[in-house]
Design a protein around this motif. Structure first.
Motif, short mmCIF file in Angstrom:
data_model
loop_
_atom_site.label_atom_id
_atom_site.label_comp_id
_atom_site.label_asym_id
_atom_site.label_seq_id
_atom_site.Cartn_x
_atom_site.Cartn_y
_atom_site.Cartn_z
N ARG A 29 0.83 -1.20 0.00
CA ARG A 29 0.00 0.00 0.00
C ARG A 29 0.87 1.26 0.00
O ARG A 29 1.80 1.38 0.79
N PHE A 46 -2.21 0.16 -4.53
CA PHE A 46 -1.49 -1.07 -4.19
C PHE A 46 -0.63 -1.43 -5.39
O PHE A 46 -1.13 -1.73 -6.46
N PRO A 212 -8.54 -4.06 -2.60
CA PRO A 212 -7.19 -4.27 -2.06
C PRO A 212 -6.89 -5.77 -1.96
O PRO A 212 -7.81 -6.59 -1.86
#
Length: 341
Positions: A29, A46, A212
Motif C-alpha cells: 500500500r 497497491f 485491495p
C-alpha cells in the motif's frame, strides 16, 4: 511437416506451465496527498514497488491538476471562466472534459427542471461572500444575480462540443459535479499505469477500482451509524464504483439560529435549510457527485424518484430534524446492502 520429439514438446509444456504458475507479485500500500481543487486530494494505490506507486500517484495528481485548470471558477484563466466571457451570443468550442461535465450537468438540469443548475454562479458567489462575512446576502443583489442565471440560457451541442450563452454576465459553477468527475478521471489515469487496485478521494468524492489484496472490496463508509433500522450498514465493501456525499456539515452559514447549507436551491436562491445528507453510489464520479446535490435540493421523495430512474445508481438519504433521524434507501442501495451479508 517437421515433427518434434515428444520429450521436447513435454519440456516446452512444463516450462510454459511453470511460467504461468509463478506467484503474483506482492502488492504494498502506498498513499499520497496533495492540495487540489480547493481541498486535499488523496490517492491510495497497491503496487509491486515504490517506483510503480510513484508513477501511478503522479499520473493521478497530474490529471486532477489539469482538470482544475479546466473546471475551476476561481481561476480567471480556466477554460470554464474563459467560455463564459467568450461564448455570449456565439458558439465556442470546448475541450472533451468540459463538454462531458457540462453535458451531464445539463441532462441533470433537464431531469430536475432546474433544481440542479451549474449556471447559478452569480447567486453562489453571493452566498460564498455571505459565509465569509457571516451575514445573509442582500435580497436585491440575489434578485439581480438570478437574472444572469438559468440553465435554459446555456446552449450546448454535445456532439460538436460547442456552447453559447443567451445573455451576458453569466457565470458557471461546476463545484457540485466537477470533483466527482476529477476523482474518476484521476482513477483512470492511475489504472493506465498498470495499477489495478486504487482509490482516489477528492474531498467527499471517491472513486475506486479493484479491491485491495485479500479483501472483497474497499471499505466505504456511507453513514455514521445512527440512522435507525434502514437496513444499510455503515460501511459497504465496494469495487469499480464512485461514491459522493453531500450535506451541510462542513460548509454552512449560521444566522439568527438558522443554518443555511452551501448547497443553493435555484428556486428560492437560498441555501438549503433542511439538515439532509445524501450519499450516492454510481459507476462514475460525475454521476454520483451530480446526483447527491440534485437529490438534496429536490428533497427525499422527489430525490429518490430521480435516482430510481438511473439503473446504475444507488442512494441513501438521511434527514435530521428536531432530534429525530429519518433515513431512506433507494432500491439499489438496499440491494447493495443485502450483498454485504
Amino acid at each position: 511437416m517437421r515433427r518434434f520429439p515428444m520429450w521436447l514438446l513435454l519440456l516446452a509444456w512444463l516450462a510454459a506451465a511453470a511460467a504461468g504458475a509463478q506467484p503474483a507479485p506482492v502488492l504494498a500500500r502506498f498513499e499520497g496527498v496533495e492540495p487540489h481543487m480547493g481541498t486535499l486530494a488523496r490517492i491510495t494505490v497497491f503496487a509491486p514497488d515504490e517506483a510503480a506507486a510513484r508513477v501511478a500517484l503522479r499520473a493521478g495528481f497530474d490529471r486532477i491538476a489539469a482538470l482544475n485548470a479546466t473546471l475551476s471558477d476561481y481561476l480567471p484563466d480556466s477554460e470554464l471562466s474563459r467560455i463564459t466571457r467568450e461564448a455570449v451570443g456565439r458558439e465556442v468550442e470546448m475541450s472533451r472534459d468540459l463538454c462531458r461535465v457540462l453535458s451531464r450537468a445539463q441532462a441533470l438540469a433537464e431531469a430536475t427542471d432546474g433544481a440542479f443548475d451549474v449556471t447559478q454562479g452569480p447567486v453562489i458567489r453571493l452566498w460564498r461572500e455571505a459565509r465569509r462575512l457571516k451575514r445573509l446576502p442582500d435580497a436585491a443583489a440575489l434578485e439581480e444575480a438570478a437574472q444572469r442565471s438559468g440553465f435554459r440560457h446555456m446552449r450546448l451541442d454535445a456532439r460538436r462540443c460547442v456552447v453559447s450563452f443567451d445573455i451576458a454576465g453569466m457565470q458557471l459553477d461546476v463545484g457540485a459535479i466537477g470533483k466527482g468527475y476529477a476523482a474518476s478521471e484521476a482513477l483512470a489515469a492511475v489504472t493506465a499505469t498498470g495499477v489495478r487496485s486504487a482509490l482516489v478521494a477528492v474531498s467527499g468524492d471517491l472513486a475506486f477500482s479493484d479491491a485491495p489484496p485479500g479483501q472483497p472490496g474497499w471499505r466505504i463508509r456511507v453513514h455514521d451509524g445512527d440512522i435507525g433500522e434502514v437496513g444499510v450498514p455503515a460501511v459497504l465493501r465496494l469495487t469499480q464504483a464512485a461514491v459522493s456525499t453531500s450535506g451541510n456539515v462542513e460548509q454552512h452559514l449560521d444566522v439568527d439560529g438558522r443554518r443555511y447549507s452551501h448547497v443553493i436551491d435555484p428556486a428560492s436562491r437560498t441555501g438549503l435549510l433542511d439538515d439532509i445528507t445524501v450519499t450516492v453510489v454510481a459507476r462514475h464520479g460525475v454521476d454520483a457527485d451530480g446526483l447527491d446535490t440534485a437529490m438534496g435540493i429536490l428533497g427525499v421523495e422527489r430525490g429518490l424518484a430521480l435516482v430510481e430512474r438511473d439503473p446504475d445508481a444507488a442512494a441513501l438519504v438521511v434527514v435530521r430534524k428536531d432530534g429525530v433521524v429519518t433515513a431512506r434507501a433507494s432500491s439499489r442501495m438496499r440491494t447493495l446492502a443485502a450483498a454485504q451479508e
